[in-house]
Design an enzyme around this catalytic site. Structure first.
Site, short mmCIF file in Angstrom:
data_model
loop_
_atom_site.label_atom_id
_atom_site.label_comp_id
_atom_site.label_asym_id
_atom_site.label_seq_id
_atom_site.Cartn_x
_atom_site.Cartn_y
_atom_site.Cartn_z
N HIS A 56 0.84 -1.21 0.00
CA HIS A 56 0.00 0.00 0.00
C HIS A 56 0.87 1.26 0.00
O HIS A 56 1.48 1.61 1.00
CB HIS A 56 -0.91 0.00 1.24
N HIS A 58 1.11 5.38 -2.09
CA HIS A 58 0.55 6.34 -3.05
C HIS A 58 1.72 6.94 -3.81
O HIS A 58 2.31 7.94 -3.39
CB HIS A 58 -0.22 7.44 -2.32
N GLN A 93 -9.77 9.61 -4.63
CA GLN A 93 -9.41 10.28 -3.38
C GLN A 93 -10.51 11.20 -2.84
O GLN A 93 -10.74 11.28 -1.64
CB GLN A 93 -8.12 11.09 -3.57
N HIS A 107 -9.87 2.12 0.71
CA HIS A 107 -9.53 2.88 1.91
C HIS A 107 -10.80 2.89 2.76
O HIS A 107 -11.80 3.49 2.37
CB HIS A 107 -9.13 4.31 1.56
N GLU A 125 -10.89 5.14 7.55
CA GLU A 125 -9.62 5.73 8.00
C GLU A 125 -9.93 7.00 8.76
O GLU A 125 -9.78 8.12 8.28
CB GLU A 125 -8.69 6.02 6.81
N ASP A 159 2.49 3.42 2.78
CA ASP A 159 1.46 4.41 2.47
C ASP A 159 2.06 5.67 1.82
O ASP A 159 1.63 6.07 0.75
CB ASP A 159 0.65 4.78 3.72
#
Ligand code: 17E
Ligand code: FE2
Length: 419
Positions: free
Chosen positions: A65, A67, A160, A218, A221, A317
């Site tokens: 995971h 980005h 996102q 996601h 979170e 992440d």
């Protein structure tokens, strides 16, 4: 060892990461990109030999995971002062106005090299698809192709800003799948309403079925104990019997659920085989920001999920982005943080944290051919460590990275001299 293009390679005296201390050291023969043999004393003609001398040989790390579209942008255009997820999203919304293919590709490849030299050869990256040109996604698809000879990249189409927060975002997500994203993503806790969040999860499962893709959401979170989209994911996974193709990332709200609810939810989750990914480095800093004291850790229930038999992996992440200004790309940093934050300090628990950045990640990514077994692709790393515990405690250098049978990188450990 220097000829990087050798066809056959023999690694002498390897301590396999999953063998016990009293097992004999083994030699590993590599031929035509595959592991051809593993045995205590191999005697076969080979073009090159690598003396491992009893050090640890492990399958490569799996970054399940990250980005990559936002890596190496910390401070652009401003620093995240509150340290929250939501300020990070706002900063990224500004930064992503001036993405170019070149900008994303350069940063992503820099981060992949940083990870590869530290033993990572398999990566799942999210790519933000809530912007009109889909630049982040197109760039990461180009990167996937450009790096495929030395690192395997999976790309998640990640909305996102939410699927329903903007009239065009749903179509953008679907377009990303048509362009070739490997995985469908989502962010139900950031949709405008709870109903939109539930609807988004259903939509993600529909798209995954229609385009035959994996799912990585996601999910929850946030520290809000009322953020309960994991149960929606579980329900969808139960109904499609497709849980092994589904991943719930972050699920930090689980750390805030009351035990009565968590107990019931665990029962539902047991009816699926969904994968979990925790990102302890960043969630220990992002979460708990609205607490005074006691202050929550804001990390999902890693230990309990692992004890219940779920496939749990760990991700970095972020590397220097609007959510997390630190980050080395080293998966042992991630595993070490999990040991601390999740209190996984028993020896078996420490070993499990190592597995969460290797085998468990491989399972989440549906990698075939992963692991130190005869017949598998020859992807492996040599660590300057005695065992998994030692590797997590000291986070030593990865001395050699072998990718698809080829020696990709070597790093010399630093030398200290006392005078
Ligand atoms: N976006 C998001 O929603 N959550 C994160 N942890 C990151 C980006 C890094
Ligand atoms: Fe993330």
């Amino acid at each position: 060892m220097s000829d990087a293009s050798s066809d056959s390679l023999l690694l002498r005296q390897c301590r396999l990461a999953h063998q016990s201390a009293d097992d004999p050291l083994v030699d590993i023969a590599i031929e035509a990109g595959r592991i051809a043999a593993i045995a205590p004393h191999l005697d076969r003609p080979t073009e090159h030999t690598l003396a491992v001398n009893g050090q640890l040989v492990s399958p490569p790390f799996v970054e399940s995971h990250i980005h990559l579209d936002s890596v190496l942008t910390a401070g652009q255009p401003r620093w995240n002062q509150s340290g929250t997820l939501f300020e990070g999203i706002d900063i990224w919304r500004d930064r992503k106005q001036n993405l170019s293919l070149e900008d994303v590709k350069t940063r992503a490849i820099t981060a992949l090299k940083l990870q590869a030299q530290q033993g990572v050869l398999f990566v799942r990256s999210h790519a933000d698809v809530s912007e009109a040109s889909l630049t982040a996604l197109k760039a990461l698809l180009e990167v996937r192709e450009a790096v495929k000879d030395w690192i395997t990249l999976q790309v998640v189409a990640f909305p996102q800003d939410g699927i329903y927060s903007h009239p065009d975002n749903e179509a953008r997500l679907e377009e990303a799948l048509k362009l070739g994203a490997d995985v469908v993503g989502g962010i139900p806790h950031y949709e405008l309403t709870r109903e939109d969040g539930v609807r988004s999860v259903h939509r993600i499962f529909d798209l995954a079925e229609r385009y035959d893709r994996l799912i990585d959401i996601h999910c929850d979170e946030i520290d809000d104990d009322q953020s309960r989209f994991l149960e929606v994911v579980a329900a969808c996974a139960i109904r499609c019997s497709c849980g092994s193709r589904v991943t719930a990332s972050h699920t930090t709200a689980m750390g805030s659920y009351n035990n009565a609810y968590a107990f019931k939810l665990m029962g539902f989750l047991q009816r699926t085989s969904i994968n979990f990914i925790a990102n302890p480095l960043i969630n220990i800093t992002l979460q708990g920001r609205t607490d005074t004291y006691p202050k929550r850790r804001g990390v999902t229930r890693v230990k309990e999920l692992w004890q219940s038999g779920f496939n749990v992996s760990l991700g970095h992440d972020c590397i220097q982005d609007p959510w997390y200004s630190l980050g080395t790309g080293n998966m042992l940093d991630v595993a070490s943080m999990a040991v601390h934050v999740c209190q996984m300090t028993g020896l078996e628990e420490i070993n499990a944290c190592y597995d969460m950045v290797t085998h468990h990640g491989a399972r989440t990514l549906h990698l075939k051919d992963y692991g130190l077994e005869v017949g598998n692709a020859a992807n492996l790393i040599v660590l300057d460590a005695a065992d998994r515990y030692d590797a997590i405690r000291r986070r030593p250098v990865v001395k050699a990275v072998i990718s698809q049978g080829r020696l990709l990188v070597e790093t010399e450990p630093a030398q200290t001299q006392w005078h």
